[in-house]
Design a protein around this motif. Structure first.
Motif, PDB file in Angstrom:
ATOM      1  N   UNK A  42       0.844  -1.193   0.000  1.00 13.24           N
ATOM      2  CA  UNK A  42       0.000   0.000   0.000  1.00 13.24           C
ATOM      3  C   UNK A  42       0.877   1.240   0.000  1.00 13.24           C
ATOM      4  N   UNK A  43       0.336   2.316  -0.517  1.00 13.02           N
ATOM      5  CA  UNK A  43       1.003   3.606  -0.420  1.00 13.02           C
ATOM      6  C   UNK A  43      -0.053   4.692  -0.293  1.00 13.02           C
ATOM      7  N   UNK A  44       0.332   5.794   0.310  1.00 13.48           N
ATOM      8  CA  UNK A  44      -0.572   6.926   0.460  1.00 13.48           C
ATOM      9  C   UNK A  44      -0.009   8.107  -0.300  1.00 13.48           C
ATOM     10  N   UNK A  45      -0.894   8.930  -0.765  1.00 17.76           N
ATOM     11  CA  UNK A  45      -0.493  10.172  -1.421  1.00 17.76           C
ATOM     12  C   UNK A  45      -1.535  11.229  -1.087  1.00 17.76           C
ATOM     13  N   UNK A  46      -1.202  12.453  -1.389  1.00 21.41           N
ATOM     14  CA  UNK A  46      -2.126  13.537  -1.102  1.00 21.41           C
ATOM     15  C   UNK A  46      -1.985  14.618  -2.155  1.00 21.41           C
ATOM     16  N   UNK A  47      -3.115  15.205  -2.490  1.00 18.37           N
ATOM     17  CA  UNK A  47      -3.155  16.323  -3.425  1.00 18.37           C
ATOM     18  C   UNK A  47      -3.690  17.514  -2.641  1.00 18.37           C
ATOM     19  N   UNK A  48      -2.791  18.350  -2.168  1.00 19.44           N
ATOM     20  CA  UNK A  48      -3.217  19.464  -1.324  1.00 19.44           C
ATOM     21  C   UNK A  48      -4.100  20.446  -2.089  1.00 19.44           C
ATOM     22  N   UNK A  49      -3.879  20.584  -3.371  1.00 21.16           N
ATOM     23  CA  UNK A  49      -4.693  21.510  -4.163  1.00 21.16           C
ATOM     24  C   UNK A  49      -6.150  21.049  -4.222  1.00 21.16           C
ATOM     25  N   UNK A  50      -6.345  19.729  -4.172  1.00 20.68           N
ATOM     26  CA  UNK A  50      -7.707  19.174  -4.238  1.00 20.68           C
ATOM     27  C   UNK A  50      -8.237  18.818  -2.858  1.00 20.68           C
ATOM     28  N   UNK A  51      -7.435  19.065  -1.812  1.00 21.64           N
ATOM     29  CA  UNK A  51      -7.849  18.696  -0.445  1.00 21.64           C
ATOM     30  C   UNK A  51      -8.230  17.221  -0.359  1.00 21.64           C
ATOM     31  N   UNK A  52      -7.473  16.384  -1.027  1.00 21.38           N
ATOM     32  CA  UNK A  52      -7.817  14.970  -1.128  1.00 21.38           C
ATOM     33  C   UNK A  52      -6.603  14.088  -0.857  1.00 21.38           C
ATOM     34  N   UNK A  53      -6.842  13.014  -0.114  1.00 24.31           N
ATOM     35  CA  UNK A  53      -5.817  12.016   0.115  1.00 24.31           C
ATOM     36  C   UNK A  53      -6.211  10.702  -0.535  1.00 24.31           C
ATOM     37  N   UNK A  54      -5.212   9.871  -0.774  1.00 21.28           N
ATOM     38  CA  UNK A  54      -5.441   8.612  -1.468  1.00 21.28           C
ATOM     39  C   UNK A  54      -4.715   7.470  -0.764  1.00 21.28           C
ATOM     40  N   UNK A  55      -5.343   6.293  -0.806  1.00 20.81           N
ATOM     41  CA  UNK A  55      -4.705   5.068  -0.347  1.00 20.81           C
ATOM     42  C   UNK A  55      -4.669   4.129  -1.546  1.00 20.81           C
ATOM     43  N   UNK A  56      -3.472   3.836  -2.012  1.00 21.39           N
ATOM     44  CA  UNK A  56      -3.280   2.957  -3.150  1.00 21.39           C
ATOM     45  C   UNK A  56      -2.964   1.572  -2.615  1.00 21.39           C
ATOM     46  N   UNK A  57      -3.759   0.590  -3.003  1.00 22.00           N
ATOM     47  CA  UNK A  57      -3.594  -0.762  -2.478  1.00 22.00           C
ATOM     48  C   UNK A  57      -3.326  -1.735  -3.622  1.00 22.00           C
ATOM     49  N   UNK A  58      -2.231  -2.443  -3.518  1.00 20.00           N
ATOM     50  CA  UNK A  58      -1.845  -3.430  -4.524  1.00 20.00           C
ATOM     51  C   UNK A  58      -1.693  -4.801  -3.873  1.00 20.00           C
ATOM     52  N   UNK A  59      -1.644  -5.827  -4.703  1.00 15.53           N
ATOM     53  CA  UNK A  59      -1.456  -7.201  -4.215  1.00 15.53           C
ATOM     54  C   UNK A  59      -2.420  -7.528  -3.086  1.00 15.53           C
ATOM     55  N   UNK A  60      -3.664  -7.192  -3.273  1.00 15.77           N
ATOM     56  CA  UNK A  60      -4.665  -7.411  -2.235  1.00 15.77           C
ATOM     57  C   UNK A  60      -4.919  -8.893  -2.024  1.00 15.77           C
ATOM     58  N   UNK A  61      -5.183  -9.237  -0.786  1.00 11.76           N
ATOM     59  CA  UNK A  61      -5.510 -10.607  -0.420  1.00 11.76           C
ATOM     60  C   UNK A  61      -6.836 -10.621   0.333  1.00 11.76           C
ATOM     61  N   UNK A  62      -7.467 -11.779   0.469  1.00 14.58           N
ATOM     62  CA  UNK A  62      -8.735 -11.837   1.213  1.00 14.58           C
ATOM     63  C   UNK A  62      -8.613 -11.294   2.633  1.00 14.58           C
ATOM     64  N   UNK A  63      -7.425 -11.371   3.220  1.00 16.73           N
ATOM     65  CA  UNK A  63      -7.225 -10.848   4.576  1.00 16.73           C
ATOM     66  C   UNK A  63      -7.342  -9.324   4.631  1.00 16.73           C
ATOM     67  N   UNK A  64      -7.317  -8.686   3.489  1.00 14.10           N
ATOM     68  CA  UNK A  64      -7.472  -7.228   3.445  1.00 14.10           C
ATOM     69  C   UNK A  64      -8.940  -6.804   3.404  1.00 14.10           C
ATOM     70  N   UNK A  65      -9.842  -7.754   3.342  1.00 14.60           N
ATOM     71  CA  UNK A  65     -11.265  -7.433   3.327  1.00 14.60           C
ATOM     72  C   UNK A  65     -11.668  -6.737   4.619  1.00 14.60           C
ATOM     73  N   UNK A  66     -12.259  -5.563   4.481  1.00 21.88           N
ATOM     74  CA  UNK A  66     -12.639  -4.754   5.643  1.00 21.88           C
ATOM     75  C   UNK A  66     -13.342  -3.492   5.157  1.00 21.88           C
ATOM     76  N   UNK A  67     -13.898  -2.771   6.110  1.00 19.17           N
ATOM     77  CA  UNK A  67     -14.330  -1.404   5.837  1.00 19.17           C
ATOM     78  C   UNK A  67     -13.131  -0.494   6.108  1.00 19.17           C
ATOM     79  N   UNK A  68     -12.810   0.317   5.146  1.00 12.95           N
ATOM     80  CA  UNK A  68     -11.669   1.216   5.256  1.00 12.95           C
ATOM     81  C   UNK A  68     -12.150   2.636   5.535  1.00 12.95           C
ATOM     82  N   UNK A  69     -11.484   3.279   6.477  1.00 15.44           N
ATOM     83  CA  UNK A  69     -11.843   4.626   6.898  1.00 15.44           C
ATOM     84  C   UNK A  69     -10.660   5.572   6.730  1.00 15.44           C
TER      85      UNK A  69
END
Length: 121
Positions: free
Chosen positions: A65-92
């Motif tokens: 996983x990696x995080x990034x942010x675009x301050x101009x858009x007031x938005x953050x991102x969580x980039x998730x790769x190589x996901x597995x069933x153990x990653x199943x969840x509600x993300x906040x």
């Protein structure tokens, strides 16, 4: 109070990728943005966080996983790769108004509504 709106969850197969977005109502540049997840029957756990000076991850992320942010858009991102069933969840996403390293839910001041991520095997 900062308002957060999340998007980008969904269903993917194991090995797939997703990008979650967290749009804030403003003041993004000075905030700590954290990402947490909660699986059924489990406590909410820290995933990652970013501020204007640092980014840090939970050990289980292991470079997937990696995080990034675009301050101009007031938005953050969580980039998730190589996901597995153990990653199943509600993300906040969440924001903290004060600086510092923050990995506990009670250190954050505002929360998004959560978005479901489901990974099938």
């Amino acid at each position: 109070q900062v308002q957060l709106v999340e998007s980008g969850g969904g269903k993917v197969q194991a090995g797939g990728s997703l990008r979650l977005s967290c749009a804030t109502s403003g003041g993004f540049g000075s905030l700590v943005m954290g990402w947490f997840r909660q699986a059924p029957g489990k406590e909410r756990e820290f995933v990652a966080a970013t501020s204007w000076i640092s980014t840090y991850y939970a050990d289980f992320v292991q470079g997937r996983f990696s995080v990034s942010r675009d301050n101009a858009k007031n938005t953050g991102y969580l980039h998730m790769n190589s996901l597995s069933p153990e990653d199943t969840a509600v993300y906040y996403c969440a924001v903290a108004l004060s600086p510092g390293r923050k990995t506990k839910p009670n250190e954050y001041d505002s929360w998004g509504q959560g978005t479901q991520v489901t990974v099938s095997s």
